[in-house]
Design an enzyme around this catalytic site. Structure first.
Site, PDB file in Angstrom:
ATOM      1  N   GLY A 155     -13.152 -37.579  69.518  1.00  0.00           N
ATOM      2  CA  GLY A 155     -14.070 -38.612  69.081  1.00  0.00           C
ATOM      3  C   GLY A 155     -15.483 -38.304  69.545  1.00  0.00           C
ATOM      4  CB  CYS A 156     -18.766 -39.412  68.271  1.00  0.00           C
ATOM      5  SG  CYS A 156     -18.381 -41.153  67.959  1.00  0.00           S
ATOM      6  CE1 TYR A 157     -20.765 -44.323  71.745  1.00  0.00           C
ATOM      7  CE2 TYR A 157     -18.888 -45.151  70.485  1.00  0.00           C
ATOM      8  CZ  TYR A 157     -20.228 -45.217  70.823  1.00  0.00           C
ATOM      9  OH  TYR A 157     -21.034 -46.163  70.241  1.00  0.00           O
ATOM     10  CD  GLN A 320     -21.871 -35.926  70.600  1.00  0.00           C
ATOM     11  OE1 GLN A 320     -21.398 -34.837  70.880  1.00  0.00           O
ATOM     12  NE2 GLN A 320     -21.096 -36.962  70.327  1.00  0.00           N
TER      13      GLN A 320
END
EC number: 1.2.1.38
Length: 354
Positions: A155-157, A320
């Site tokens: 996932g992004c987090y 990011q």
């Protein structure tokens, strides 16, 4: 067997109409070793991809096709840019045909099926394949990824939190208190996807800043599972995500309390040494502060190490692009490793400024 680096990899994308899907198309259309062969969407069956995404005119000449019409088993690898549950329903057939799978949803991120089912509210239908899958955070799992048939793209987090904390805790290091870790994270609205929802409408998200998922977010168990794997024991994490009024970008501020025996540690040097050979992780010079715009549309992740007042609180700043290193770029990075290609192939885009 990994495909030789001098041949073209036949790639299919399931779910090509969302933001992570179009990012995959943007990146793969520029990849020197890729042949895009199938892009599926039941709703948009027959529509040329460039008609939906004009930025791909002259780059992608394929049309969307319904999943049942696409010859996905003829592909070397299939990316799933789909809701949770789709990849697990198709993975067995693809693997039987020798096709590798990279899932950008959560089907193969959590090894504990009970935890997955509690957070995602659907049954896990292929625990045997899950057991064979690899968590696709390259900087932590490079060797396993290179041999994998199935990748659970992070996932992004979790990407920002794990890369921001890994140098402090991996291998059971006794540098910070792993029971009081804090991750204060902010994401642009593209992280919510392309579907129409009230919370991501312009009039709702613009000129506004809000926390969400404070009582519990799906990325919490994913982060904790990987932190505990790194630390070799239990960790405590307070994770609070926020939505900020921008399209792309993620900024995670991480807090870790320095243990008494580690007060003389040079944390800047620690981070620089850990990521010295990583092509997409940039540890900024001491005193520097990262900005989300410095990584926009690139696969780079930037880290700044701060120790306010020289005290016992360590602050790690991580930025990011949530759609690139936080999703599609990371997926391509995984593909490169799986097929024995240079890790940066197709991913050397410079960030966009302003």
């Amino acid at each position: 067997m990994a495909q030789a680096s001098n041949s073209r990899i036949k790639v299919g994308i399931v779910g090509g109409t969302g933001y992570t899907g179009v990012e995959l198309l943007r990146l793969l259309s520029q990849h020197p070793h890729v042949e895009l062969t199938a892009i599926t969407s039941r709703k948009e069956d027959g529509l040329p991809v460039a008609d939906m995404y004009p930025n791909l005119r002259g780059r992608v000449k394929l049309a969307f096709s319904a999943p049942e019409k696409a010859s996905l088993t003829d592909c070397d690898v299939v990316f799933f840019a789909t809701p949770h549950g789709v990849a697990m329903a198709q993975a067995a057939e693809l693997l039987a045909a020798g096709t590798r799978v990279i899932d950008l949803a959560a089907d193969f991120r959590l090894q504990d099926t009970a935890v997955f089912e509690r957070w995602y509210k659907i049954p896990h239908t292929c625990p045997d394949i899950l057991a064979d899958s690899v968590y696709g955070l390259v900087e932590l799992n490079r060797e396993a990824i290179s041999k994998a048939r199935v990748i659970g793209n992070p996932g992004c987090y979790p990407t920002t939190v794990l890369l921001g904390l890994a140098p402090l805790i991996e291998g059971g290091k006794q540098l910070v208190d792993v029971q009081t870790l804090i991750a204060d994270c902010k994401s642009g609205v593209s992280g919510a996807g392309r579907k129409a929802e009230v919370g991501s409408l312009f009039s709702e998200a613009s000129d506004n800043f809000k926390a969400y998922g404070v009582a519990g977010h799906r990325h919490q168990p994913e982060i904790v599972a990987q932190l505990e794997k790194l630390a070799g024991g239990k960790v405590g994490l307070t994770f609070v995500p926020h939505l900020v009024p921008m399209i792309r970008g993620m900024f995670s501020t991480l807090y870790a309390r320095i243990l008494p025996q580690a007060r003389d540690t040079d944390f800047q040097a620690l981070f620089e040494a850990r990521y010295a050979d990583e092509p997409f992780v940039d540890v900024m010079p001491a005193g520097s502060l990262p900005e989300t715009r410095s990584v926009r549309a690139s696969n780079n992740l930037r880290i700044s190490v701060q120790r306010p007042g020289g005290g016992d609180q360590l602050v790690i700043l991580v930025v990011q692009d949530n759609l690139v290193k936080g999703a599609s770029g990371q997926a391509v990075q995984n593909m490169n490793l799986m097929f024995g290609l240079p890790e940066s192939a197709g991913l050397d885009q410079v960030a966009i400024l302003p």
